[in-house]
Design a protein around this motif. Structure first.
Motif, PDB file in Angstrom:
ATOM      1  N   ALA A 152      -9.488   2.704  21.544  1.00 55.04           N
ATOM      2  CA  ALA A 152     -10.440   2.547  22.647  1.00 55.04           C
ATOM      3  C   ALA A 152     -10.250   3.651  23.681  1.00 55.04           C
ATOM      4  O   ALA A 152      -9.120   3.945  24.089  1.00 55.04           O
ATOM      5  N   TYR A 192     -10.759  -2.653  26.313  1.00 54.14           N
ATOM      6  CA  TYR A 192     -11.022  -4.074  26.521  1.00 54.14           C
ATOM      7  C   TYR A 192      -9.694  -4.710  26.917  1.00 54.14           C
ATOM      8  O   TYR A 192      -8.684  -4.514  26.243  1.00 54.14           O
ATOM      9  N   SER A 199     -10.072 -10.643  16.197  1.00 51.76           N
ATOM     10  CA  SER A 199      -9.411  -9.636  17.030  1.00 51.76           C
ATOM     11  C   SER A 199     -10.512  -8.837  17.709  1.00 51.76           C
ATOM     12  O   SER A 199     -11.335  -8.222  17.024  1.00 51.76           O
ATOM     13  N   GLY A 200     -10.524  -8.870  19.044  1.00 49.36           N
ATOM     14  CA  GLY A 200     -11.620  -8.249  19.796  1.00 49.36           C
ATOM     15  C   GLY A 200     -11.887  -6.822  19.358  1.00 49.36           C
ATOM     16  O   GLY A 200     -13.039  -6.411  19.185  1.00 49.36           O
ATOM     17  N   SER A 201     -10.827  -6.059  19.147  1.00 48.86           N
ATOM     18  CA  SER A 201     -11.015  -4.652  18.809  1.00 48.86           C
ATOM     19  C   SER A 201     -11.482  -4.461  17.353  1.00 48.86           C
ATOM     20  O   SER A 201     -12.011  -3.411  17.017  1.00 48.86           O
ATOM     21  N   ARG A 214     -15.104  -3.321  16.465  1.00 52.92           N
ATOM     22  CA  ARG A 214     -15.490  -1.911  16.582  1.00 52.92           C
ATOM     23  C   ARG A 214     -15.211  -1.148  15.292  1.00 52.92           C
ATOM     24  O   ARG A 214     -15.845  -0.133  15.029  1.00 52.92           O
ATOM     25  N   SER A 248      -1.220  -8.692  22.244  1.00 52.72           N
ATOM     26  CA  SER A 248      -2.237  -8.401  23.259  1.00 52.72           C
ATOM     27  C   SER A 248      -2.992  -9.661  23.693  1.00 52.72           C
ATOM     28  O   SER A 248      -3.337  -9.793  24.876  1.00 52.72           O
ATOM     29  N   MET A 279      -3.166 -10.547  27.598  1.00 51.92           N
ATOM     30  CA  MET A 279      -4.440 -10.504  28.348  1.00 51.92           C
ATOM     31  C   MET A 279      -4.614 -11.754  29.197  1.00 51.92           C
ATOM     32  O   MET A 279      -5.136 -11.685  30.317  1.00 51.92           O
ATOM     33  N   ASP A 287      -2.466   2.163  24.254  1.00 51.13           N
ATOM     34  CA  ASP A 287      -2.924   0.777  24.120  1.00 51.13           C
ATOM     35  C   ASP A 287      -1.766  -0.194  24.337  1.00 51.13           C
ATOM     36  O   ASP A 287      -0.858   0.117  25.082  1.00 51.13           O
TER      37      ASP A 287
HETATM   38  O1  PMV Z   1      -8.243  -6.730  19.880  1.00 43.17           O
HETATM   39  P1  PMV Z   1      -6.850  -6.841  20.342  1.00 43.17           P
HETATM   40  O2  PMV Z   1      -6.409  -8.222  20.597  1.00 43.17           O
HETATM   41  O3  PMV Z   1      -5.925  -6.099  19.430  1.00 43.17           O
HETATM   42  O4  PMV Z   1      -6.739  -6.126  21.793  1.00 43.17           O
HETATM   43  C1  PMV Z   1      -6.953  -4.754  22.001  1.00 43.17           C
HETATM   44  C2  PMV Z   1      -6.475  -4.330  23.326  1.00 43.17           C
HETATM   45  C3  PMV Z   1      -6.343  -2.834  23.549  1.00 43.17           C
HETATM   46  O5  PMV Z   1      -6.003  -2.160  22.356  1.00 43.17           O
HETATM   47  C4  PMV Z   1      -5.212  -2.611  24.547  1.00 43.17           C
HETATM   48  C5  PMV Z   1      -7.612  -2.224  24.143  1.00 43.17           C
HETATM   49  C6  PMV Z   1      -8.765  -2.038  23.197  1.00 43.17           C
HETATM   50  O6  PMV Z   1      -9.912  -2.088  23.672  1.00 43.17           O
HETATM   51  O7  PMV Z   1      -8.543  -1.802  21.999  1.00 43.17           O
END
Ligand code: PMV
Length: 320
Positions: A12, A16, A134-136, A139, A184, A188, A275
């Motif tokens: 990213a 996020y 997983s939010g990322s 993408r 993460s 968060m 990150d």
């Molecule tokens: O999707 P997760 O839970 O792996 O969280 C990603 C959090 C960051 O990598 C720090 C920021 C991002 O947008 O990828």
């Protein structure tokens, strides 16, 4: 029924951090990322009616600890009455160390499960399912420059540019290869509940997204670097201001940032982003890779270097 999919992690540039709905795992903010080409997760899934539970192997070893999230993701795709799966995941880079292995893993998993079960859910549904895990990961369904947007009760992704439209490179300086101190997802939530900077972070995100989007579409490296570094340091300030504090950096992380400042002062087109882990990702123009790589490799605390270009979104490679 079996299928294999491959996916690459994404990094990213506009981050996020924070959730607006923990049940649906919806992010509190939009984000913009680049999908890598050289770091790869290859995921094979196969239904097996003789199994009482799913079986997960990561790089050839049983990985019981990661199984609940994987099984939960499969339930969300195929329902809890689904057949059990044998899942084999191979990753050519360190796992759970801030290199977004969860992004490539869940992106590959939803694509492989969809192909194996012949569900043909379509990209938008797969984005949503990956994002729940997983939010990322959402993408990594797309290649190149990807924006993740919040919808009412869902998310969507949009490709701003393809990987060949502006082929930047990423040099990753590994400063510790072990797993991170806190995942993460939990981190968060601590930030949302305790960091005095969290609300300001949320308020300012739209402006950072606007700046980065126009820098990407205008291929303006200096503008993208400035907003990406700012957004990264702001996210880590939110973490540092949390109680207990969330600090993913080590002394090597800081040394790499110093190296990148020196490279910038020497006229190299490079910027950093970090990150939920201690690794430093240096984004640069392809012509600067050799110098950036050499300088980071010589930085105290750096144990390894990975170099990647930009790549495509998750895709199925076989289905039978
Ligand atoms: O999707 P997760 O839970 O792996 O969280 C990603 C959090 C960051 O990598 C720090 C920021 C991002 O947008 O990828």
């Amino acid at each position: 029924m079996r299928a294999t999919a491959i996916a690459q992690p994404n990094i990213a540039l506009i981050k996020y951090w924070g959730k607006r709905d923990t049940n649906l795992n919806l992010p509190a903010v939009g984000s913009i990322s680049i999908t890598l080409s050289d770091l790869v997760t290859r995921m094979s899934v196969e239904t097996d009616t003789s199994l009482a539970d799913d079986v997960l192997r990561v790089n050839g070893h049983e990985a019981q600890q990661m199984l609940p999230r994987i099984s939960h993701c499969l339930d969300s795709i195929a329902g809890s009455e689904r057949p059990k799966f044998r899942i084999d995941s191979d990753c050519n880079f360190p796992i759970a160390a801030g290199l977004a292995s969860s992004a490539s893993s869940f992106a590959a998993l939803v694509v492989a499960a969809d192909a194996a079960l012949e569900l043909r859910l379509g990209r938008a549904a797969l984005v949503s399912l990956a994002g729940r895990a997983s939010g990322s990961a959402a993408r990594s369904l797309m290649g190149g420059y990807v924006e993740l947007m919040n919808l009412d009760d869902d998310i969507a992704v949009n490709q701003l540019l393809g990987p060949e439209d502006w082929p930047l490179a990423v040099v990753v300086a590994i400063t510790a290869a072990g797993p991170k101190p806190i995942g993460s997802g939990s981190a968060m939530e601590i930030s949302r509940k305790t960091s005095p900077f969290f609300d300001r972070w949320i308020e300012q995100q739209a402006a950072d997204l606007d700046a980065a989007r126009s820098a990407v579409t205008g291929r303006d490296f200096a503008k993208l670097g400035a907003v990406a570094e700012h957004n990264c340091l702001k996210m880590h300030s939110v973490m540092w201001g949390s109680r207990p504090p969330i600090v993913y950096w080590n002394s090597g992380t800081l040394a790499c940032m110093e190296t990148i400042r020196e490279l910038q002062a020497g006229g190299n087109a490079v910027f950093f982003t970090i990150d939920a882990g201690p690794q430093v990702k240096a984004v640069c123009l392809p012509g600067d890779v050799a110098r950036v790589r050499q300088a980071l490799a010589a930085t105290p605390g750096v144990s390894d270097i990975l170099v990647s270009g930009l790549g495509d979104g998750a895709r199925a490679v076989t289905a039978t």
